[in-house]
Scaffold this active site. Structure first.
Site, PDB file in Angstrom:
ATOM      1  N   ARG A  56      -4.976   0.959  -1.977  1.00 55.25           N
ATOM      2  CA  ARG A  56      -5.858   1.687  -1.261  1.00 55.25           C
ATOM      3  C   ARG A  56      -5.316   3.066  -0.984  1.00 55.25           C
ATOM      4  O   ARG A  56      -6.309   3.410  -1.622  1.00 55.25           O
ATOM      5  CB  ARG A  56      -5.697   0.901   0.291  1.00 55.25           C
ATOM      6  CG  ARG A  56      -6.535   0.422   1.249  1.00 55.25           C
ATOM      7  CD  ARG A  56      -6.173   0.083   2.180  1.00 55.25           C
ATOM      8  NE  ARG A  56      -4.540  -1.194   1.943  1.00 55.25           N
ATOM      9  CZ  ARG A  56      -5.290  -2.152   1.452  1.00 55.25           C
ATOM     10  NH1 ARG A  56      -5.740  -2.657   0.891  1.00 55.25           N
ATOM     11  NH2 ARG A  56      -3.895  -2.505   1.198  1.00 55.25           N
ATOM     12  N   THR A  57      -4.216   3.008  -1.397  1.00 57.13           N
ATOM     13  CA  THR A  57      -4.275   4.463  -1.056  1.00 57.13           C
ATOM     14  C   THR A  57      -3.995   5.121  -2.008  1.00 57.13           C
ATOM     15  O   THR A  57      -4.731   6.302  -2.534  1.00 57.13           O
ATOM     16  CB  THR A  57      -2.458   5.582  -0.398  1.00 57.13           C
ATOM     17  OG1 THR A  57      -2.154   4.557   0.225  1.00 57.13           O
ATOM     18  CG2 THR A  57      -1.933   6.783  -0.218  1.00 57.13           C
ATOM     19  N   LYS A  64      13.988   5.902 -17.995  1.00 67.01           N
ATOM     20  CA  LYS A  64      15.176   6.528 -18.565  1.00 67.01           C
ATOM     21  C   LYS A  64      16.179   6.994 -17.515  1.00 67.01           C
ATOM     22  O   LYS A  64      16.728   7.396 -18.840  1.00 67.01           O
ATOM     23  CB  LYS A  64      14.342   6.580 -19.771  1.00 67.01           C
ATOM     24  CG  LYS A  64      13.537   6.004 -20.689  1.00 67.01           C
ATOM     25  CD  LYS A  64      13.361   7.018 -21.773  1.00 67.01           C
ATOM     26  CE  LYS A  64      11.536   6.326 -22.455  1.00 67.01           C
ATOM     27  NZ  LYS A  64      10.744   7.230 -23.709  1.00 67.01           N
ATOM     28  N   ARG A  86       4.237   9.553  -3.458  1.00 69.24           N
ATOM     29  CA  ARG A  86       4.617   8.473  -2.862  1.00 69.24           C
ATOM     30  C   ARG A  86       5.629   8.381  -3.204  1.00 69.24           C
ATOM     31  O   ARG A  86       6.187   7.599  -4.468  1.00 69.24           O
ATOM     32  CB  ARG A  86       3.497   7.308  -2.851  1.00 69.24           C
ATOM     33  CG  ARG A  86       4.100   5.951  -2.821  1.00 69.24           C
ATOM     34  CD  ARG A  86       3.596   4.721  -1.982  1.00 69.24           C
ATOM     35  NE  ARG A  86       2.884   5.025  -1.032  1.00 69.24           N
ATOM     36  CZ  ARG A  86       2.358   4.147  -0.026  1.00 69.24           C
ATOM     37  NH1 ARG A  86       1.838   3.148  -0.855  1.00 69.24           N
ATOM     38  NH2 ARG A  86       1.334   4.391   0.277  1.00 69.24           N
ATOM     39  N   HIS A 124       3.819   9.238   6.809  1.00 71.70           N
ATOM     40  CA  HIS A 124       2.457   8.212   5.872  1.00 71.70           C
ATOM     41  C   HIS A 124       1.354   8.842   6.851  1.00 71.70           C
ATOM     42  O   HIS A 124       0.473   8.411   7.290  1.00 71.70           O
ATOM     43  CB  HIS A 124       1.963   6.760   5.568  1.00 71.70           C
ATOM     44  CG  HIS A 124       0.725   6.811   5.319  1.00 71.70           C
ATOM     45  ND1 HIS A 124       0.525   7.183   4.123  1.00 71.70           N
ATOM     46  CD2 HIS A 124       0.894   5.084   4.030  1.00 71.70           C
ATOM     47  CE1 HIS A 124      -0.210   6.854   3.523  1.00 71.70           C
ATOM     48  NE2 HIS A 124      -0.352   5.544   3.347  1.00 71.70           N
TER      49      HIS A 124
END
Lengths: 183, 310
Positions: free
Chosen positions: B60-61, B88, B110, B138
């Site tokens: 969703r986000t 890496k 995020r 959030h």
């Protein structure tokens, strides 16, 4: 602050009446014509003209919408602060293949109208678009945009401001003023 | 009304003032009308490049941010850590600085670590938008939740909102508590005692361990997902027992004498914190939340884009 009257309440009323008659000359019974007010101030003028035209044409319904050019501007990030948007109101009107009359209060650089045209085209492809302004600050354009109907032409310099007072917008009385910016 | 935000980045609701939130809502109202038009796009951010950097999974986000960016005509760059050089051993700052060297103006990030966005905002020039950092905040989710409450109930002020479930691991819970309180709502948290942080009442929220009592008290119930991926130890015996004690089902909902609004930030674990018939009922505004998410994120990006030239 120095203020000079450009249009008094009575002159403003007369000017709007004249503009309405000019519109009728060109648009007959407004069958294929839509009036679109530009936010924030143009909408009040457009609403008044819609009422006047309806009365002059004995109750003919005039299609009417409101457009906000804010999100289409090219200068919102250069002014240092974002410009607050206003609402659009295009729910009951189509511009597809219509004659559109854009209405705004003051024409200065032409950038608002440029943004307004872009916004308008997102709602369809008009047959023709005309521009009506109450005040034309001529010789100050940044873009090749000229009005089709003008309330009054004025010569101004950049440091001056033209302010339209309208009762509907919460101002004390109607009138158009020329003021000097304080700097 | 103000026309600019008081912050340069959106790291958390904590940094926002009430008038910032009101400005975001007023702007989102206009964007909501944009996304409901036949042409759902405006050219406002056509000269802005935005990188979506996701170190954690999201549906969703990420889609919501990407749609918001595209509807503002921004150039969009998507980056997910699982398919990158992070594997890496490249550090966060190096990764982002390399992306910014390619002339990116804004970063939506995020990350699984709390504070990652603050760290980034302090160390790079671009505007940073937090799309969730660990169990911390959030912010856009909280804004769209409050915006959805405002849309459905007319106002947030004075409303009673219960946040139910895994409060401990939820960044949605913290951001929601802060946002709702700034807007003048009363907030209660409910869930098993093991999943309610010990000092949460210091935030000024009520704590109620009995779900039915919480439901009877509230106007809005925000049902959170049980975040099994963040739970390193067992906080309750089984999901079946959890749903018996704290799951919202039709029977519980109908036993209330009033109609409450049901919210869920997604993704839903159907049958655990909420049953399907409740999630799909007419009291549920879960899909309104998703729609409003795009409008809210457009507003946030639009208002913050003005800060890229400061």
């Amino acid at each position: 602050m120095k203020r000079k009257v450009l249009l008094s309440q009575k002159q403003l009323e007369l000017t709007l009446d004249r503009l309405c008659h000019q519109l009728i000359e060109n648009h007959d019974n407004f069958k294929d014509t839509v009036i679109i007010g530009l936010q924030p101030r143009g909408i009040y003028l457009a609403r008044r003209m819609q009422k006047k035209l309806s009365a002059l044409l004995k109750g003919v319904k005039i299609a009417y919408g409101e457009i906000d050019p804010t999100f289409y501007r090219d200068d919102f990030r250069t002014k240092g602060h974002p410009i607050s948007p206003s609402s659009m109101n295009m729910d009951n009107v189509t511009v597809e293949n219509k004659n559109v009359i854009l209405v705004d209060d003051v024409l200065f650089s032409g950038r608002t109208i440029r943004a307004g045209l872009d916004a308008l085209l997102d709602f369809g492809r008009p047959k023709k678009v005309e521009l009506l302004v109450l005040i034309d600050r001529r010789f100050s354009r940044h873009l090749p945009i000229q009005p089709d109907y003008v309330g009054k032409r004025v010569d101004t310099i950049v440091s001056q401001n033209v302010k339209t007072d309208l009762k509907e917008a919460g101002d004390k009385s109607d009138g158009v003023w020329l003021t000097e910016s304080e700097k | 009304m103000k026309t600019a935000l008081s912050v340069k980045h959106l790291v958390g609701i904590k940094d926002l003032t009430l008038s910032d939130i009101e400005l975001i809502f007023a702007t989102a109202d206009n964007f909501k009308s944009v996304i409901n038009r036949p042409i759902k796009k405006v050219p406002s951010l056509r000269d802005v490049t935005i990188a979506n950097i996701f170190f954690e999974n999201s549906t969703r986000t990420r889609i919501s941010f990407e749609l918001a960016e595209r509807r503002l005509s921004a150039d969009v760059l998507n980056f997910s850590a699982s398919a990158s050089s992070v594997k890496k051993g490249e550090t966060l700052i190096d990764t982002v600085k390399n992306i910014l060297a390619m002339k990116v103006d804004m970063v939506v990030m995020r990350h699984s670590s709390a504070g990652a966005c603050k760290f980034l905002a302090d160390n790079i020039d671009a505007v940073v938008v937090n799309a969730g950092d660990g169990t911390h905040e959030h912010p856009t989710q909280a804004l769209l939740d409050a915006f959805s409450i405002r849309e459905n109930l007319g106002n947030v002020k004075g409303k009673k909102v219960a946040i139910v479930g895994d409060i401990m691991h939820s960044r949605v819970a913290l951001s929601n508590i802060l946002c709702l309180q700034k807007l003048g709502a009363e907030v209660m948290v409910s869930g098993p005692p093991t999943l309610i942080p010990k000092y949460i009442s210091a935030l000024g929220v009520k704590v109620e361990y009995d779900l039915m009592k919480a439901l009877q008290w509230c106007d809005v119930a925000n049902m959170l997902r049980i975040q099994l991926e963040r739970q390193d130890i067992k906080y309750f015996p089984s999901t079946r027992e959890y749903s018996m004690q704290y799951g919202l089902n039709k029977q519980r909902l109908d036993s209330l004498k009033k109609k409450i609004l049901i919210m869920h930030p997604g993704p839903i674990n159907r049958g655990v914190e909420i049953t399907s018939d409740v999630a799909d009922s007419d009291q549920s505004i879960i899909l309104d939340q998703v729609e409003n998410g795009v409008a809210i994120r457009m507003a946030v990006l639009y208002l913050l884009a003005a800060k890229t030239q400061e």
